[in-house]
Enzyme design. Structure first.
Site, mmCIF file in Angstrom:
data_model
loop_
_atom_site.group_PDB
_atom_site.id
_atom_site.type_symbol
_atom_site.label_atom_id
_atom_site.label_comp_id
_atom_site.label_asym_id
_atom_site.label_seq_id
_atom_site.Cartn_x
_atom_site.Cartn_y
_atom_site.Cartn_z
ATOM 1 N N TYR A 103 0.815 -1.219 0.000
ATOM 2 C CA TYR A 103 0.000 0.000 0.000
ATOM 3 C C TYR A 103 0.846 1.265 0.000
ATOM 4 O O TYR A 103 0.544 2.241 -0.697
ATOM 5 C CB TYR A 103 -0.927 0.012 1.226
ATOM 6 C CG TYR A 103 -1.942 -1.106 1.276
ATOM 7 C CD1 TYR A 103 -2.455 -1.683 0.123
ATOM 8 C CD2 TYR A 103 -2.398 -1.589 2.503
ATOM 9 C CE1 TYR A 103 -3.383 -2.706 0.175
ATOM 10 C CE2 TYR A 103 -3.338 -2.612 2.575
ATOM 11 C CZ TYR A 103 -3.819 -3.170 1.405
ATOM 12 O OH TYR A 103 -4.737 -4.180 1.475
ATOM 13 N N LYS A 142 -17.954 3.564 2.064
ATOM 14 C CA LYS A 142 -18.708 3.794 3.290
ATOM 15 C C LYS A 142 -18.586 2.599 4.213
ATOM 16 O O LYS A 142 -18.306 1.502 3.733
ATOM 17 C CB LYS A 142 -20.173 4.110 2.992
ATOM 18 C CG LYS A 142 -20.840 3.351 1.852
ATOM 19 C CD LYS A 142 -20.729 1.862 1.787
ATOM 20 C CE LYS A 142 -21.307 1.101 2.953
ATOM 21 N NZ LYS A 142 -21.043 -0.356 2.878
#
Length: 405
Positions: A103, A142
């Site tokens: 990442y 979300k």
């Protein structure tokens, strides 16, 4: 990609809305869904926005990759996952040019303008803040974070760091409540705000994912309850939608009190269902229900009782698959049924077009992003979710620790 695979993607990405019968009942709809992966732009603009994906998530094709193929000014350019091999497989399958080892390497890639974060809930805040620190704009799934304090830290990071691309409005952080970008959500808001339906007295909203989804080994169950940092649970994953659409129908009013909160846990700290009721200062009341592995077909619905009209929305979540908006006159009981397909674009396509438009400085796109997924609105939504847990005697979720808390 064959029809069964596409149908599976739709069901999974829409979190099991249970509308497969609608897909197969409409040949034109099925054709649109099958065509999604094949709708490819012939040529991308030279200055197209370059997006990197954190994680080889199941939601990424429907939410980002397929919509991007229809747009000349977006390129899904890179991906990184926990497993380099998994990222390679994902990149090959979807035509992504760059695979990063981890990442951090993706976040350090100066050629990337935007980070799409579909990681488990508990990793949203940590990795979004890391992206913002590197000057990347972020479209985050979300719920935006595990709890309200994490959202505050994300807002702070977005304000304190400058975008690499020099965008004068600063870093763009958007919560990916995709349904709110669709014309249906805007019509719900208009009907309430304009007073067309009169004064709202009661609201009910649900999102109950049918059995057997998700499996208990899924990240939404914290992998059989083994990893609390994933911040799973039905209220986090499905209930965040029910709370959000309830708030869409209140014309900006927030509940003054949670009168009841009933939560059933599958594992300690991991809820399988939630049922909460709310009171508002003006006398309005509301109720939300959410669940994993619910019995029966329970399509996401919104019901609004008001003085002039009752409003009923069938499938607010994935209206591009199928939806129905009903207005019933309280005096005559006459019913008007409407829908808002407008070309059949998915909620995710509306979302991505608005996000890119906002990056480009388009005023209407910026307003839509603010309406649909501003971090300030995410804070209000997350605050209510925290209070639902607390009312039930539970602690709010917590994710991967971040230094700014």
């Amino acid at each position: 990609m064959d029809p069964p695979t596409i149908a599976g993607v739709v069901i999974g990405c829409c979190a099991g809305v249970g509308l497969i019968f609608c897909v197969y009942s409409s040949s034109s709809l099925l054709g649109r869904l099958i065509a999604l992966p094949r709708q490819t732009c012939k040529e991308k603009n030279r200055n197209a926005v370059r997006v990197g994906i954190l994680g080889a998530a199941n939601i990424a094709p429907m939410a980002l990759i397929f919509p991007a193929r229809k747009m000349e000014d977006v390129v899904v350019a890179a991906v990184a996952a926990r497993s380099f091999k998994k990222a390679q497989t994902f990149a090959k399958k979807y035509g992504i040019e760059t695979v990063h080892e981890n990442y951090n390497d993706l976040l350090d890639d100066d050629s990337i303008d935007v980070i799409y974060n579909p990681l488990p809930n508990g990793m949203h805040a940590f990795w979004t803040i890391e992206a913002l620190k590197r000057g990347k704009h972020v479209l985050c799934e979300k719920p935006l974070a595990s709890n309200a304090d994490e959202v505050r830290a994300m807002i702070k990071a977005a304000a304190e760091n400058k975008p690499k691309d020099g965008r004068k409005e600063g870093l763009l952080l958007v919560e990916a409540f995709h349904y709110r970008f669709h014309p249906l959500a805007r019509e719900i808001s208009r009907l309430v705000k304009s007073g067309v339906i009169g004064e709202v007295s009661h609201i009910e909203a649900n999102f109950e994912i049918p059995w057997p989804f998700p499996p208990k080994s899924d990240i939404r169950f914290d992998m059989n309850g083994s990893n609390s940092e994933l911040a799973g649970g039905s209220l986090m994953d499905a209930g965040c939608y029910a709370v959000n659409v309830m708030r869409l129908a209140t014309d900006g009013k927030e509940p003054s009190e949670i009168s009841t909160s009933k939560i059933i846990e599958s594992y300690k700290g991991i809820d399988q269902s939630a049922d909460a009721q709310f009171d508002f200062e003006n006398g309005m009341t509301a109720r939300i229900k959410c669940a994993f592995r619910a019995w029966g077909l329970k399509v996401p619905k919104l019901k609004v009782e008001a003085t002039k009209f009752n409003l009923y929305v069938y499938n607010y979540l994935a209206p591009f698959v199928y939806h129905r908006l009903e207005l019933t006159n309280r005096e005559t009981m006459e019913k008007v049924v409407q829908n808002f397909y407008e070309g059949g674009a998915s909620t995710y396509e509306y979302q991505l077009r608005a996000f890119v438009g906002a990056l480009r400085g388009d005023r209407a796109s910026m307003e839509l992003c603010d309406f649909a997924g501003s971090p300030e609105d995410a804070l209000k939504n997350m605050t209510i979710i925290d209070k639902i847990y607390e009312k039930a005697g539970l602690k709010p979720r917590s994710g991967k620790p971040i230094e700014t808390l």
